[in-house]
Design an enzyme around this catalytic site. Sequence first.
Site, PDB file in Angstrom:
ATOM      1  N   THR A   1       0.845  -1.197   0.000  1.00 22.10           N
ATOM      2  CA  THR A   1       0.000   0.000   0.000  1.00 22.10           C
ATOM      3  C   THR A   1       0.883   1.251   0.000  1.00 22.10           C
ATOM      4  OG1 THR A   1      -0.232  -0.216   2.396  1.00 22.10           O
ATOM      5  CG2 THR A   1      -2.049  -1.005   1.063  1.00 22.10           C
TER       6      THR A   1
ATOM      7  N   ARG B   1      -8.923  -5.237   0.440  1.00 23.68           N
ATOM      8  CA  ARG B   1     -10.193  -4.973   1.119  1.00 23.68           C
ATOM      9  C   ARG B   1     -10.811  -3.644   0.689  1.00 23.68           C
ATOM     10  NH1 ARG B   1      -6.581  -7.369   3.914  1.00 23.68           N
ATOM     11  NH2 ARG B   1      -7.022  -9.279   5.007  1.00 23.68           N
TER      12      ARG B   1
ATOM     13  N   HIS C   1       0.840 -17.014  -0.990  1.00 20.65           N
ATOM     14  CA  HIS C   1      -0.522 -16.891  -1.517  1.00 20.65           C
ATOM     15  C   HIS C   1      -0.547 -16.851  -3.042  1.00 20.65           C
ATOM     16  CE1 HIS C   1      -2.194 -15.185   2.566  1.00 20.65           C
ATOM     17  NE2 HIS C   1      -1.838 -16.445   2.630  1.00 20.65           N
TER      18      HIS C   1
ATOM     19  N   SER D   1      -1.293  -7.220   9.667  1.00 25.22           N
ATOM     20  CA  SER D   1      -1.894  -7.154  11.001  1.00 25.22           C
ATOM     21  C   SER D   1      -1.910  -8.525  11.661  1.00 25.22           C
ATOM     22  CB  SER D   1      -3.303  -6.575  10.912  1.00 25.22           C
ATOM     23  OG  SER D   1      -4.038  -7.263   9.928  1.00 25.22           O
TER      24      SER D   1
ATOM     25  N   ASN E   1       4.532  -2.083  11.522  1.00 27.34           N
ATOM     26  CA  ASN E   1       3.196  -2.003  10.933  1.00 27.34           C
ATOM     27  C   ASN E   1       2.578  -0.684  11.377  1.00 27.34           C
ATOM     28  OD1 ASN E   1       1.176  -3.468   9.342  1.00 27.34           O
ATOM     29  ND2 ASN E   1      -0.069  -3.429  11.196  1.00 27.34           N
TER      30      ASN E   1
END
Length: 233
Positions: free
Chosen positions: A18, A26, A107, A178, A202
């Site tokens: 990001t 999301r 992933h 997270s 984070n």
Amino acid sequence: MILQSKYFVALTGAGMSTESGLPDFRSHGGLWYGKNPYEIASPKAIGTSEFIAFYRNRIEDLQQYRPNIGHQILAKWEKAGYLKAILTQNIDGFHQQAGSQHVIEVHGHLRHLICTECQRAYPADSYRKGIEKCMEERCNGNLRPPIVLFGEELNPDSWSSAVQEVEKADAILVLGTSLTVYPFAGLVELAKETGARIAIINKTETELDHLADIIVHDSIGKVLGEVDQALSG
Ligand SMILES: [Zn+2]
């Protein structure tokens, strides 16, 4: 911590990317016909117009963004011999684009599409070109990205590689996640059990801050830049 370590690995999540401007998975939520992205990114949605539009958009997003300073610093640390591996939840390929060599994509990735029936690989821009089905004779399988959809198992080979890296590590750096998604977050618990030192960077608190030796709630690029200066100096 880095200088004292013998085997140092990084675990990265969405917050890593990001900072390149890449929209978080999301954050697409409201855009998709009012539907839940978790439903679109599921095995039963493969082949639907929503699934194809969603991943066509994700693949096109990637071409508009580039790895950021955080990705570049990790690649630099690998070349310098500090960092042994990156285990990532991200499917954007930014670590490799930045020059990292040993990246385990637990992933999956969006570099190409595959046929669900015969596994033939197709270029990532196939959706954009209107190719949504396999062209092998009598196959007609749906094309899909080789990623882990919600409800699917992880690829056992990449998962066992990830576990092996954490078992070897005496220091892990967790970046931009997270730590709510399992089994990935379980890698941090494994690192704790095997006695590795743990640092977490984070923007916000994570579920596993209590396991960390070092916690920084700030921008990854900024903090890694400061650490890199300290290492170089
Ligand atoms: Zn096929």
